[in-house]
Design a protein around this motif. Structure first.
Motif, PDB file in Angstrom:
ATOM      1  N   THR A   6       0.806  -1.217   0.000  1.00 58.36           N
ATOM      2  CA  THR A   6       0.000   0.000   0.000  1.00 58.36           C
ATOM      3  C   THR A   6       0.839   1.266   0.000  1.00 58.36           C
ATOM      4  OG1 THR A   6      -1.773  -1.143   1.187  1.00 58.36           O
ATOM      5  CG2 THR A   6      -1.797   1.268   1.234  1.00 58.36           C
ATOM      6  N   PHE A   7       1.848   1.340   0.863  1.00 57.21           N
ATOM      7  CA  PHE A   7       2.618   2.571   0.973  1.00 57.21           C
ATOM      8  C   PHE A   7       3.478   2.801  -0.267  1.00 57.21           C
ATOM      9  CE2 PHE A   7       1.488   1.574   5.310  1.00 57.21           C
ATOM     10  CZ  PHE A   7       1.156   2.812   5.825  1.00 57.21           C
ATOM     11  N   TYR A   8       3.936   1.726  -0.870  1.00 52.78           N
ATOM     12  CA  TYR A   8       4.723   1.872  -2.088  1.00 52.78           C
ATOM     13  C   TYR A   8       3.854   2.399  -3.225  1.00 52.78           C
ATOM     14  CZ  TYR A   8       7.711   0.752  -6.049  1.00 52.78           C
ATOM     15  OH  TYR A   8       8.461   0.840  -7.199  1.00 52.78           O
ATOM     16  N   THR A   9       2.681   1.810  -3.415  1.00 53.41           N
ATOM     17  CA  THR A   9       1.821   2.210  -4.534  1.00 53.41           C
ATOM     18  C   THR A   9       1.254   3.607  -4.348  1.00 53.41           C
ATOM     19  OG1 THR A   9      -0.058   1.085  -3.479  1.00 53.41           O
ATOM     20  CG2 THR A   9       1.196  -0.158  -5.105  1.00 53.41           C
ATOM     21  N   LYS A  10       1.162   4.086  -3.088  1.00 52.76           N
ATOM     22  CA  LYS A  10       0.706   5.454  -2.866  1.00 52.76           C
ATOM     23  C   LYS A  10       1.812   6.465  -3.109  1.00 52.76           C
ATOM     24  CE  LYS A  10      -3.123   4.670   0.341  1.00 52.76           C
ATOM     25  NZ  LYS A  10      -3.686   4.942   1.688  1.00 52.76           N
ATOM     26  N   THR A  11       3.050   5.981  -3.161  1.00 50.89           N
ATOM     27  CA  THR A  11       4.189   6.873  -3.367  1.00 50.89           C
ATOM     28  C   THR A  11       4.629   6.909  -4.821  1.00 50.89           C
ATOM     29  OG1 THR A  11       4.945   6.352  -1.118  1.00 50.89           O
ATOM     30  CG2 THR A  11       6.532   7.420  -2.580  1.00 50.89           C
ATOM     31  N   ASP A  48       4.044   5.525  -9.048  1.00 50.62           N
ATOM     32  CA  ASP A  48       3.114   5.043 -10.057  1.00 50.62           C
ATOM     33  C   ASP A  48       3.622   3.748 -10.676  1.00 50.62           C
ATOM     34  OD1 ASP A  48       1.429   7.253  -9.745  1.00 50.62           O
ATOM     35  OD2 ASP A  48       2.632   8.448 -11.151  1.00 50.62           O
TER      36      ASP A  48
END
Length: 258
Positions: free
Chosen positions: A178-183, A185
């Protein structure tokens, strides 16, 4: 009653009676208009009172002395000084709003430089207190305030890389989730140490009820003293001053029960 009878009665009235009748009619019309206006003002006042009662909680995060956040200045961190002389502290503050709500702190940082991050509760003290951290706003360096660290704020990593804890001798953040994909693209290929690590308070911060002012904290940065001994560290760019850059974010949010 017929129009003729009304006309005859009107003509039979004396001039004074005619004036009184006209005045009474005008006042009646005015009153009919004024009642809805008064009701509107009454509704507006009641609505304003309700709005004040239900005013949303606010959280303000600022620098020491509750100065504007621009004074929370991390631009001149001296890595060599931290490595040789020990940790350096930076003061910030949080106002928990009129209702003194419980809140969480979140710290996010990239991992280019081998630093450790800790947060402590703090209180303002005299300049003679040993070990106190000095704070002064950027636009007035002579306005000095001093803060002493109290209890440590327990932080937990919420996006660690559990599969590989020793990338070039350094612990890093997960490269998915989650945190990677929110940071980033889809299709982005960030450098390993550019992926931010997120840490969050294990328990909500409860405002000090004995104080009506903000809560003070000290963010301590320290050099990872074990970094040079970790396997693979010789392959790591040690990141001397002006060679690498890290980004550090601090946020505060109202605590929400899961």
């Amino acid at each position: 009653m017929s129009d003729n009878k009304l006309k005859n009665k009107w003509e039979a009235l004396s001039p004074n009676n005619k004036i009184q009748l006209i005045t009474a009619s005008v006042l009646t019309v005015t009153l009919m208009i004024a009642l809805p206006v008064y009701a509107w003002f009454s509704f507006s006042n009641n609505y304003e009172t309700v709005a004040k009662i239900k005013e949303p909680e606010n959280l303000d995060i600022k620098a020491g002395n509750f100065d504007p956040i621009v004074n929370f200045d991390l631009r001149d961190i001296n890595i060599e000084s931290i490595k040789e002389n020990g940790r350096e502290g930076y003061v910030f503050s949080v106002n928990a709003g009129d209702y003194k709500i419980d809140y969480d702190l979140q710290l996010a940082h990239t991992n280019n430089i081998p630093l450790t991050y800790e947060i402590y509760h703090a209180t303002e003290v005299a300049d003679t207190v040993s070990g106190a951290v000095m704070y002064a706003p950027l636009n007035n360096p002579n306005d000095k305030h001093y803060y002493q660290a109290g209890t440590k704020v327990a932080l937990k990593e919420i996006n660690p890389d559990d599969d590989s804890q020793t990338n070039y001798g350094r612990k890093t953040a997960a490269q998915s989730g989650t945190f990677y994909t929110k940071t980033y693209d889809d299709g982005d290929k960030p450098q390993l140490y550019a992926i931010p690590t997120y840490l969050q308070t294990e328990n909500p911060i409860k405002h000090n009820e004995t104080s009506s002012g903000p809560d003070f904290f000290i963010l301590y940065l320290n050099f990872d003293s074990n970094a040079e001994e970790k396997t693979g560290f010789v392959q790591w760019n040690i990141a001397d001053n002006n060679k690498e850059t890290d980004m550090i974010y601090l946020t505060a949010e109202k605590h929400r029960e899961d």
